[in-house]
Design a protein around this motif. Structure first.
Motif, short mmCIF file in Angstrom:
data_model
loop_
_atom_site.label_atom_id
_atom_site.label_comp_id
_atom_site.label_asym_id
_atom_site.label_seq_id
_atom_site.Cartn_x
_atom_site.Cartn_y
_atom_site.Cartn_z
N ARG A 299 0.82 -1.22 0.00
CA ARG A 299 0.00 0.00 0.00
C ARG A 299 0.85 1.27 0.00
NH1 ARG A 299 -2.25 -4.23 1.63
NH2 ARG A 299 -4.47 -4.63 1.30
N GLY A 300 2.13 1.08 -0.27
CA GLY A 300 2.98 2.26 -0.50
C GLY A 300 3.74 2.75 0.71
N ALA A 301 3.61 2.05 1.87
CA ALA A 301 4.36 2.50 3.05
C ALA A 301 5.86 2.36 2.83
CB ALA A 301 3.95 1.68 4.27
N GLN A 302 6.61 3.19 3.54
CA GLN A 302 8.06 3.04 3.54
C GLN A 302 8.40 2.15 4.73
OE1 GLN A 302 10.36 6.24 5.03
NE2 GLN A 302 12.27 5.48 4.13
N THR A 303 8.90 0.95 4.49
CA THR A 303 9.12 0.01 5.59
C THR A 303 10.55 0.10 6.10
OG1 THR A 303 9.57 -1.72 3.97
CG2 THR A 303 7.33 -1.61 4.85
N ILE A 304 10.66 0.37 7.40
CA ILE A 304 11.95 0.47 8.07
C ILE A 304 11.99 -0.69 9.05
CG2 ILE A 304 13.40 1.91 9.56
CD1 ILE A 304 11.64 4.32 8.43
N CYS A 305 12.84 -1.66 8.78
CA CYS A 305 12.74 -2.93 9.51
C CYS A 305 13.93 -3.15 10.43
CB CYS A 305 12.62 -4.08 8.53
SG CYS A 305 11.17 -3.91 7.48
N LEU A 306 13.64 -3.46 11.69
CA LEU A 306 14.67 -3.83 12.66
C LEU A 306 14.76 -5.34 12.64
CD1 LEU A 306 13.93 -0.93 13.45
CD2 LEU A 306 14.10 -1.58 15.84
N VAL A 307 15.88 -5.84 12.18
CA VAL A 307 16.00 -7.27 11.90
C VAL A 307 17.30 -7.83 12.48
CG1 VAL A 307 15.89 -9.00 10.07
CG2 VAL A 307 14.98 -6.75 9.66
N GLU A 308 17.20 -9.05 12.99
CA GLU A 308 18.37 -9.76 13.50
C GLU A 308 19.44 -9.86 12.41
OE1 GLU A 308 17.46 -13.88 14.08
OE2 GLU A 308 18.83 -14.01 15.76
N GLU A 309 20.69 -9.70 12.82
CA GLU A 309 21.78 -9.82 11.85
C GLU A 309 21.75 -11.22 11.22
OE1 GLU A 309 25.19 -9.13 14.30
OE2 GLU A 309 24.85 -10.96 15.45
N GLY A 310 22.05 -11.27 9.94
CA GLY A 310 22.09 -12.56 9.25
C GLY A 310 20.73 -13.02 8.72
N ASP A 311 19.66 -12.32 9.08
CA ASP A 311 18.34 -12.69 8.59
C ASP A 311 18.08 -11.92 7.29
OD1 ASP A 311 15.70 -13.11 8.03
OD2 ASP A 311 14.93 -12.54 10.01
N ASP A 312 18.14 -12.64 6.16
CA ASP A 312 18.00 -11.95 4.87
C ASP A 312 16.61 -12.04 4.28
OD1 ASP A 312 20.65 -11.13 4.93
OD2 ASP A 312 21.32 -13.09 4.19
N SER A 313 15.72 -12.75 5.00
CA SER A 313 14.39 -12.98 4.41
C SER A 313 13.62 -11.68 4.22
CB SER A 313 13.59 -13.93 5.30
OG SER A 313 13.59 -13.45 6.62
N ILE A 314 14.03 -10.65 4.95
CA ILE A 314 13.31 -9.37 4.88
C ILE A 314 13.62 -8.63 3.57
CG2 ILE A 314 15.13 -8.00 6.03
CD1 ILE A 314 11.41 -7.70 6.73
N GLY A 315 14.77 -9.00 2.97
CA GLY A 315 15.29 -8.30 1.79
C GLY A 315 14.28 -7.61 0.90
N PRO A 316 13.39 -8.37 0.28
CA PRO A 316 12.50 -7.75 -0.72
C PRO A 316 11.46 -6.78 -0.15
CG PRO A 316 12.29 -10.16 -0.69
CD PRO A 316 13.23 -9.79 0.39
N TYR A 317 11.24 -6.81 1.16
CA TYR A 317 10.12 -6.02 1.70
C TYR A 317 10.56 -4.81 2.50
CZ TYR A 317 8.72 -10.85 1.13
OH TYR A 317 8.56 -12.11 0.65
N ALA A 318 11.86 -4.66 2.67
CA ALA A 318 12.34 -3.57 3.53
C ALA A 318 12.93 -2.46 2.68
CB ALA A 318 13.41 -4.09 4.49
N ASP A 319 12.48 -1.23 2.91
CA ASP A 319 13.12 -0.09 2.26
C ASP A 319 14.40 0.28 3.00
OD1 ASP A 319 11.20 0.56 0.16
OD2 ASP A 319 9.84 0.84 1.84
N VAL A 320 14.37 0.11 4.32
CA VAL A 320 15.56 0.38 5.14
C VAL A 320 15.68 -0.78 6.12
CG1 VAL A 320 16.63 1.96 6.78
CG2 VAL A 320 15.14 2.87 4.99
N VAL A 321 16.90 -1.26 6.33
CA VAL A 321 17.13 -2.32 7.31
C VAL A 321 18.04 -1.79 8.41
CG1 VAL A 321 18.16 -4.61 7.68
CG2 VAL A 321 16.85 -4.15 5.61
N ILE A 322 17.63 -2.00 9.65
CA ILE A 322 18.48 -1.71 10.79
C ILE A 322 18.79 -3.05 11.45
CG2 ILE A 322 18.61 -0.59 13.06
CD1 ILE A 322 16.61 1.51 11.93
N ARG A 323 20.06 -3.37 11.58
CA ARG A 323 20.47 -4.69 12.09
C ARG A 323 20.49 -4.73 13.61
NH1 ARG A 323 19.54 -8.56 8.63
NH2 ARG A 323 20.10 -7.88 6.54
N LEU A 324 19.99 -5.81 14.16
CA LEU A 324 20.03 -6.02 15.61
C LEU A 324 20.89 -7.24 15.91
CD1 LEU A 324 16.21 -5.75 16.45
CD2 LEU A 324 17.96 -3.97 16.76
#
Ligand code: F6R
Length: 368
Positions: A299-324
């Motif tokens: 729906r057009g949101a800008q997704t900023i995702c806090l994700v565990e290091e090494g977890d790449d499954s978020i790749g296609p859905y995250a506009d910005v990734v912050i590693r935890l």
């Protein structure tokens, strides 16, 4: 006095590795058993407890929500979490087998104080989790676990919150030890994980610049959503509260699964949505979270995702990734809330606000 920082709030965010370490200090006896010195409730009294009600306000309430997940999981005791301002007015069911846990950084919050007074008239035992020695709430409680954040000067709670989480985990493990629902080696294992947390929090702080950049790119933003699940849900609520308090922005936190029951209607192109992704090892949770992220992104949101290091499954859905750092789901709030604190602090500063003295707020709320 601000140790080279521009604001007390920022200084206190950066003190968190130390605050967490101090709050863990001296909690293990020589035999490895967990000990809580100020726990004036006897093992027999704790064994008789069959329900726990946590009461608190604001940020402390969100620490209580995390505590519910930890206590129920480790102790198998039902836990309710209630806003202290609501507690007395619903005629809560209380007796000697209910433990009331009051969480308060200042120890002076009037709503919480009145709630524990009410609980004690109903013969419930009250345990306070508090950062302020000798303040009213611990003085009027049967037992206390002090957090060791040191004085918190910034009005927005930061290191207070992290140390409250630590105290909640310690309480949960202690009750598990007394009730025998978890065994010594399991408790020792979680203690080891907790003792690694100061380093993990430091790792997140070392990445502050990327979060600052992100925050400065959002000075034109009117509204921000936060999504989380499980222990990440209270983190989403806390991230939103920080932004409201100091940046005066409209911000809301949601349990990601609730999105489709209404709030998704808020999503419009460009809306920033900060998503706390559960760590691997909790795959069902994680996958549900990922589908929620896909929904808002579609729906057009800008997704900023806090994700565990090494977890790449978020790749296609995250506009910005912050590693935890990689930590168990129940302990993840200790690391996942930190980028949200940094984000709010930097965005508020960039907007020219006084983050230590936000408008309309006082450090301790001594009126009901
Ligand atoms: C949020 C904040 C408040 C307090 C709340 C409870 O940053 O500071 O929401 O958490 O007023 O205060 P204490 O913990 O002192 O009872």
């Amino acid at each position: 006095e601000k140790d080279g920082h521009d604001w007390f709030m920022r200084k206190e965010i950066f003190e968190q590795p130390r605050a967490v370490a101090d709050s863990l200090l001296g909690r293990r006896s020589r035999t490895g058993r967990l000990q809580l010195d100020e726990m004036r409730l006897s093992d027999d009294e704790l064994r008789d407890i069959d329900k726990i009600i946590i009461i608190a306000a604001g940020t402390s309430f969100y620490a209580g929500m995390v505590a519910k997940y930890a206590i129920e999981h480790w102790c198998r005791v039902p836990v309710e979490v209630e806003l202290s301002s609501e507690f007395r007015y619903r005629d809560p069911i209380l007796d000697y087998s209910t433990l009331v846990v009051a969480i308060s950084q200042s120890g002076e919050t009037a709503d919480t104080l009145q709630a524990i007074r009410h609980a004690r008239t109903q013969r419930s035992k009250v345990l306070a989790i508090c950062n302020t020695n000798g303040s009213t709430i611990p003085r009027e409680s049967d037992a206390v676990i002090y957090t060791h954040a040191g004085p918190e000067i910034g009005v927005a709670s930061t290191k207070g919150f992290l140390t409250q989480l630590v105290a909640c985990y310690l309480l949960a493990l202690y009750v598990a030890q007394v009730k025998g629902t978890r065994y010594g080696d399991e408790i020792a294992e979680v203690m080891h994980q907790l003792e690694a947390m100061p380093d993990h929090v430091q790792t997140v702080l070392d990445g502050a610049d990327a979060v600052y950049q992100l925050a400065r790119a959002h000075t034109g933003t009117r509204s921000v959503l936060f999504l989380g699940r499980h222990a990440g849900y209270p983190v989403a609520l806390e991230g939103a509260l920080k932004l409201k308090e100091i940046a005066y922005l409209h911000a809301e936190g949601f349990a990601a699964g609730e999105l489709k029951h209404g709030p998704i209607a808020l999503v419009e192109p460009g809306l920033p949505v900060l998503c706390v992704v559960p760590p691997r090892g909790r795959d069902q949770l994680r996958e549900k979270m990922l589908s929620g992220i896909q929904e808002v992104r579609a729906r057009g949101a800008q997704t900023i995702c806090l994700v565990e290091e090494g977890d790449d499954s978020i790749g296609p859905y995250a506009d910005v990734v912050i590693r935890l750092p990689s930590v168990p789901v129940l302990l993840q709030p200790l690391v996942s809330v930190v980028p949200l604190q940094l984000f709010a602090c930097e965005l508020a500063t960039a907007l020219g606000h006084d983050v230590d003295q936000p408008r309309n707020l006082a450090k301790s709320v001594t009126v009901e």
